[in-house]
Design a protein around this motif. Sequence first.
Motif, short mmCIF file in Angstrom:
data_model
loop_
_atom_site.label_atom_id
_atom_site.label_comp_id
_atom_site.label_asym_id
_atom_site.label_seq_id
_atom_site.Cartn_x
_atom_site.Cartn_y
_atom_site.Cartn_z
N UNK A 65 0.89 -1.14 0.09
CA UNK A 65 -0.12 0.08 -0.10
C UNK A 65 0.68 1.22 -0.01
N UNK A 66 1.80 1.33 0.71
CA UNK A 66 2.90 2.25 0.82
C UNK A 66 3.56 2.87 -0.57
N UNK A 67 3.96 1.45 -1.22
CA UNK A 67 4.53 1.71 -2.52
C UNK A 67 3.53 2.20 -3.57
N UNK A 68 2.34 1.59 -3.50
CA UNK A 68 1.13 2.13 -4.25
C UNK A 68 0.95 3.64 -4.10
N UNK A 69 1.02 4.28 -3.13
CA UNK A 69 1.02 5.55 -2.81
C UNK A 69 2.16 6.36 -3.65
N UNK A 70 3.07 5.75 -3.57
CA UNK A 70 4.35 6.33 -4.07
C UNK A 70 4.16 6.43 -5.72
N UNK A 71 3.70 5.14 -6.15
CA UNK A 71 3.60 5.02 -7.72
C UNK A 71 2.29 5.61 -8.31
N UNK A 72 1.44 5.96 -7.50
CA UNK A 72 -0.05 6.12 -7.95
C UNK A 72 -0.55 4.98 -8.43
N UNK A 73 -0.62 3.85 -7.69
CA UNK A 73 -1.19 2.56 -8.34
C UNK A 73 -2.26 1.98 -7.10
N UNK A 74 -3.01 1.14 -7.28
CA UNK A 74 -3.75 0.23 -6.48
C UNK A 74 -3.66 -1.33 -6.48
N UNK A 75 -3.69 -1.80 -5.29
CA UNK A 75 -3.55 -3.22 -5.29
C UNK A 75 -2.25 -3.87 -5.72
N UNK A 76 -1.07 -3.09 -5.44
CA UNK A 76 0.14 -3.70 -5.76
C UNK A 76 0.37 -5.02 -5.07
N UNK A 77 1.53 -5.83 -5.66
CA UNK A 77 1.58 -6.96 -4.92
C UNK A 77 3.22 -7.11 -4.47
N UNK A 78 3.61 -7.70 -3.52
CA UNK A 78 4.98 -7.54 -3.03
C UNK A 78 5.52 -9.14 -3.31
N UNK A 79 6.67 -9.41 -3.94
CA UNK A 79 7.26 -10.60 -4.23
C UNK A 79 8.30 -10.69 -3.36
N UNK A 80 8.87 -12.17 -3.43
CA UNK A 80 10.13 -12.56 -2.74
C UNK A 80 11.07 -11.76 -3.20
N UNK A 81 11.27 -11.49 -4.31
CA UNK A 81 12.36 -10.70 -4.84
C UNK A 81 12.37 -9.92 -6.07
#
Length: 391
Positions: A65-81
């Motif tokens: 959610x915090x990276x979404x705010x930086x990128x102007x995105x919604x629903x981003x996913x965090x991956x293992x690498x």
Amino acid sequence: MRKKQSIVRRTPVPHSSSVPLVTPLMPSVVYRSASPDAIDAQYDGTAPGYVYAREGHPNADVLAHKIDMLEGAEGGLIFGSGMAAITGALLGCVKAGDHVLGGNQLYGRCLRMMAQELPALGIETGLADPTDAQAMRAAVKPNTKAILIEVVSNPTLRIADISGISQLAKDIGALLIVDNTFTTPRSFRPFEYGADVVVHSVTKLLAGHSDVTLGYVAAKDPERLEAIEGIWATFGLTPSPFDCWLAERGLHSFELRFDRAQENAARLADALAGHRHVTKVLYPGRPDHPDFDRAEKLLKGQGGNMVSFIIDGGRTQANALTKAAPNIAFAPTLGDIGTTLSHPPSSSHRALSESERAALGISEGFFRVSVGIEDPDLLIEELSAAIDASV
């Protein structure tokens, strides 16, 4: 008679009317539910919550959610690498029989994926110069379904013709996937320039401390994001809660770290440009950069924290330089709070032949510096002395 008791899984978390200031670390792999109907409601999306950490967990969602705010995105996913993120993005966008067109100066492991792993899955691949939209257009095939580029290439720091490539993707109906690791949303927001999917290696500048390995993917189209999420969960590309917790902590200082490192990088680039044993300096903020005008337009004066340079000589001189700079970590990484020095011919681009590296402008005397937040005068002094000692 005394009632039997157990301390195993029978002690609930204490309730509090206040909440923690710091995001709690939540390493649980599984979550308790009240009933089968309650689990159904969660899987159906009618009730919030978590069931199994491979399908999502709180620490990943907070970070995303915090990276979404930086990128102007919604629903981003965090991956293992970062590479897991690239893998998930590609496999969620293409299938066997499709063609992926990539920039010819992608990160070394991405180049390997394009040359070996994707073809093994029946996915055709090709490479072209991302600084030249016409060269990219000439490499398109009838089955091109995705284009993968970095805005700033690794390690040559060339600037992609993002406007031309974005138009190309629209013209042929392909998805544009942009790796924004080098630039970060502090310098560039790909969705504003026509990207369909944005990828990050969170390991680098966003987390910033070389103690986590994570990636991030966001997609403009919710259905595309759902396809990527299916790859994410099924292939087990999901991250560790602890890494997410650490990365969130690092992210809080991201803008401060980025701005200081960028200031240092600009000063280092100017100093290296005047060094008698440096034959070339690459920094997007310098007027002598081959893509300076494009960098000014796209990055709006944000040159970033990466500097590449070439010294006189070959491997012997390269070995001597690293040994003469013991206080500057020689390590194949970037984005750390401290400055690191890398040698692409022996690390990120070692899989390429000498002629292939030469075509990209990468010689044995080529170095890439990920500039940190140290005293810039000390950094310039140490690196200049190491270059002097190498020749």
